[in-house]
Design a protein around this motif. Structure first.
Motif, PDB file in Angstrom:
ATOM      1  N   ARG A 128     -14.561  28.601  69.166  1.00  0.00           N
ATOM      2  CA  ARG A 128     -15.067  29.277  70.357  1.00  0.00           C
ATOM      3  C   ARG A 128     -15.901  30.499  69.993  1.00  0.00           C
ATOM      4  O   ARG A 128     -16.947  30.763  70.598  1.00  0.00           O
ATOM      5  CB  ARG A 128     -13.909  29.686  71.273  1.00  0.00           C
ATOM      6  N   GLN A 129     -15.456  31.264  68.983  1.00  0.00           N
ATOM      7  CA  GLN A 129     -16.224  32.429  68.548  1.00  0.00           C
ATOM      8  C   GLN A 129     -17.571  32.021  67.981  1.00  0.00           C
ATOM      9  O   GLN A 129     -18.585  32.672  68.240  1.00  0.00           O
ATOM     10  CB  GLN A 129     -15.420  33.238  67.522  1.00  0.00           C
ATOM     11  N   ARG A 130     -17.610  30.927  67.211  1.00  0.00           N
ATOM     12  CA  ARG A 130     -18.883  30.453  66.667  1.00  0.00           C
ATOM     13  C   ARG A 130     -19.815  30.022  67.791  1.00  0.00           C
ATOM     14  O   ARG A 130     -21.016  30.242  67.747  1.00  0.00           O
ATOM     15  CB  ARG A 130     -18.652  29.296  65.685  1.00  0.00           C
ATOM     16  N   GLU A 131     -19.236  29.376  68.809  1.00  0.00           N
ATOM     17  CA  GLU A 131     -20.017  28.916  69.954  1.00  0.00           C
ATOM     18  C   GLU A 131     -20.646  30.113  70.677  1.00  0.00           C
ATOM     19  O   GLU A 131     -21.833  30.116  71.008  1.00  0.00           O
ATOM     20  CB  GLU A 131     -19.087  28.152  70.893  1.00  0.00           C
ATOM     21  N   ILE A 132     -19.834  31.142  70.916  1.00  0.00           N
ATOM     22  CA  ILE A 132     -20.312  32.330  71.612  1.00  0.00           C
ATOM     23  C   ILE A 132     -21.301  33.098  70.749  1.00  0.00           C
ATOM     24  O   ILE A 132     -22.305  33.621  71.245  1.00  0.00           O
ATOM     25  CB  ILE A 132     -19.121  33.219  72.037  1.00  0.00           C
ATOM     26  N   LEU A 133     -21.069  33.136  69.436  1.00  0.00           N
ATOM     27  CA  LEU A 133     -22.012  33.783  68.522  1.00  0.00           C
ATOM     28  C   LEU A 133     -23.390  33.156  68.653  1.00  0.00           C
ATOM     29  O   LEU A 133     -24.400  33.859  68.771  1.00  0.00           O
ATOM     30  CB  LEU A 133     -21.503  33.657  67.079  1.00  0.00           C
ATOM     31  N   GLN A 134     -23.462  31.838  68.643  1.00  0.00           N
ATOM     32  CA  GLN A 134     -24.760  31.178  68.730  1.00  0.00           C
ATOM     33  C   GLN A 134     -25.451  31.493  70.053  1.00  0.00           C
ATOM     34  O   GLN A 134     -26.645  31.807  70.086  1.00  0.00           O
ATOM     35  CB  GLN A 134     -24.623  29.664  68.585  1.00  0.00           C
ATOM     36  N   LEU A 135     -24.707  31.427  71.153  1.00  0.00           N
ATOM     37  CA  LEU A 135     -25.310  31.675  72.462  1.00  0.00           C
ATOM     38  C   LEU A 135     -25.777  33.121  72.603  1.00  0.00           C
ATOM     39  O   LEU A 135     -26.850  33.379  73.146  1.00  0.00           O
ATOM     40  CB  LEU A 135     -24.310  31.318  73.563  1.00  0.00           C
ATOM     41  N   LEU A 136     -24.994  34.078  72.089  1.00  0.00           N
ATOM     42  CA  LEU A 136     -25.412  35.474  72.111  1.00  0.00           C
ATOM     43  C   LEU A 136     -26.677  35.665  71.280  1.00  0.00           C
ATOM     44  O   LEU A 136     -27.615  36.350  71.688  1.00  0.00           O
ATOM     45  CB  LEU A 136     -24.295  36.376  71.572  1.00  0.00           C
ATOM     46  N   ALA A 137     -26.696  35.022  70.108  1.00  0.00           N
ATOM     47  CA  ALA A 137     -27.845  35.161  69.209  1.00  0.00           C
ATOM     48  C   ALA A 137     -29.102  34.541  69.808  1.00  0.00           C
ATOM     49  O   ALA A 137     -30.225  34.938  69.482  1.00  0.00           O
ATOM     50  CB  ALA A 137     -27.538  34.531  67.852  1.00  0.00           C
ATOM     51  N   GLN A 138     -28.913  33.565  70.706  1.00  0.00           N
ATOM     52  CA  GLN A 138     -30.046  32.933  71.366  1.00  0.00           C
ATOM     53  C   GLN A 138     -30.489  33.696  72.607  1.00  0.00           C
ATOM     54  O   GLN A 138     -31.386  33.256  73.324  1.00  0.00           O
ATOM     55  CB  GLN A 138     -29.703  31.488  71.736  1.00  0.00           C
ATOM     56  N   GLY A 139     -29.856  34.864  72.853  1.00  0.00           N
ATOM     57  CA  GLY A 139     -30.295  35.713  73.947  1.00  0.00           C
ATOM     58  C   GLY A 139     -29.560  35.526  75.260  1.00  0.00           C
ATOM     59  O   GLY A 139     -29.944  36.118  76.278  1.00  0.00           O
ATOM     60  N   ARG A 140     -28.489  34.716  75.254  1.00  0.00           N
ATOM     61  CA  ARG A 140     -27.716  34.520  76.483  1.00  0.00           C
ATOM     62  C   ARG A 140     -26.854  35.752  76.760  1.00  0.00           C
ATOM     63  O   ARG A 140     -26.256  36.321  75.846  1.00  0.00           O
ATOM     64  CB  ARG A 140     -26.808  33.297  76.363  1.00  0.00           C
ATOM     65  N   SER A 141     -26.751  36.135  78.023  1.00  0.00           N
ATOM     66  CA  SER A 141     -25.887  37.249  78.413  1.00  0.00           C
ATOM     67  C   SER A 141     -24.456  36.755  78.585  1.00  0.00           C
ATOM     68  O   SER A 141     -24.207  35.540  78.692  1.00  0.00           O
ATOM     69  CB  SER A 141     -26.369  37.873  79.725  1.00  0.00           C
ATOM     70  N   VAL A 142     -23.513  37.697  78.626  1.00  0.00           N
ATOM     71  CA  VAL A 142     -22.108  37.339  78.842  1.00  0.00           C
ATOM     72  C   VAL A 142     -21.943  36.579  80.153  1.00  0.00           C
ATOM     73  O   VAL A 142     -21.211  35.585  80.231  1.00  0.00           O
ATOM     74  CB  VAL A 142     -21.235  38.613  78.826  1.00  0.00           C
ATOM     75  N   LYS A 143     -22.653  37.023  81.204  1.00  0.00           N
ATOM     76  CA  LYS A 143     -22.551  36.364  82.509  1.00  0.00           C
ATOM     77  C   LYS A 143     -23.158  34.967  82.499  1.00  0.00           C
ATOM     78  O   LYS A 143     -22.753  34.103  83.282  1.00  0.00           O
ATOM     79  CB  LYS A 143     -23.229  37.227  83.569  1.00  0.00           C
ATOM     80  N   GLU A 144     -24.112  34.708  81.607  1.00  0.00           N
ATOM     81  CA  GLU A 144     -24.687  33.365  81.491  1.00  0.00           C
ATOM     82  C   GLU A 144     -23.781  32.450  80.683  1.00  0.00           C
ATOM     83  O   GLU A 144     -23.677  31.245  80.941  1.00  0.00           O
ATOM     84  CB  GLU A 144     -26.066  33.435  80.822  1.00  0.00           C
ATOM     85  N   ILE A 145     -23.125  33.009  79.674  1.00  0.00           N
ATOM     86  CA  ILE A 145     -22.266  32.215  78.792  1.00  0.00           C
ATOM     87  C   ILE A 145     -21.018  31.724  79.519  1.00  0.00           C
ATOM     88  O   ILE A 145     -20.569  30.587  79.328  1.00  0.00           O
ATOM     89  CB  ILE A 145     -21.881  33.034  77.546  1.00  0.00           C
TER      90      ILE A 145
END
Length: 217
Positions: free
Chosen positions: A156-173
């Motif tokens: 889950r942390q790796r998944e969130i890391l990738q999405l954050l790195a791609q510019g997704r906000s917490v509210k989008e994730i």
């Protein structure tokens, strides 16, 4: 001869088209589906149950390494070959740890790809000759773990890391992963603490260095 059923996972349409044409020129190889990212690959694997997945590393939403780990866990009969431009140990090490059965460089010849497919479909491991010689010994030496590897993070942390790195906000994730904003924030805080990185720019640089995303993402 029963054909080897192959699923292609790459976010570049022309790359997939080229791979499909190449594979369909081989005897006893059948392309059953194409995926644009890791999430789509998992859905199509469940639907088509291929023998082998040819998986790119840097894809949007879910990268190939994370998708490979999920495939190994959820579909143990399905084998994965990572397709990559990178021959260095770190990339191959990550692929092996994720459970890939093969690692083939994108500039490999047709004969090598065919050999990889046949080897991996039989349960063997295949590494491109350009990387296999020094990578295997390096893998054995470093299998105990290393502080810079994404394997220290939870899936889950790796998944969130990738999405954050791609510019997704917490509210989008949060809705994308079907979890609360607070849960995303908790995972973000934990992965920052574990990596000792305390800003999103640092997470982006780390994700690029580890091959989870490309600079173009």
């Amino acid at each position: 001869m029963t054909p080897i059923r192959v699923l292609l996972a790459d976010n570049h349409t022309l790359v997939r088209a080229g791979l499909r044409a190449l594979l369909e020129s081989l005897d006893a190889v059948q392309v059953v589906a194409e995926a644009n990212d890791g999430r789509e690959a998992l859905r199509l694997i469940e639907a088509h149950r291929p023998d082998v997945v040819l998986m790119d590393v840097a894809m949007p939403e879910m990268n190939g390494l994370e998708a490979t780990a999920r495939v190994v866990k959820e579909f143990p009969a399905v084998r994965v070959i990572i397709l990559s431009m990178h021959a260095n140990e770190e990339y191959v090490l990550q692929a092996l740890r994720a459970g890939a059965g093969g690692y083939v460089l994108k500039d490999s010849g047709v004969n090598e790809l065919e050999l990889a497919l046949r080897s991996v479909s039989k349960g063997d491991t295949y590494l491109s000759p350009a990387v296999s010689k020094h990578v295997v010994s390096d893998y054995v030496r470093r299998i105990g773990g290393e502080s810079s590897s994404p394997s220290q993070l939870t899936p889950r942390q790796r998944e969130i890391l990738q999405l954050l790195a791609q510019g997704r906000s917490v509210k989008e994730i949060a809705p994308l992963l079907h979890i609360s904003v607070k849960t995303v924030e908790t995972h973000r805080a934990q992965l920052m603490e574990r990596l000792n990185i305390h800003d999103v720019a640092g997470l982006v640089r780390y994700a690029i260095r580890m091959g989870l995303i490309t600079p173009e993402d």
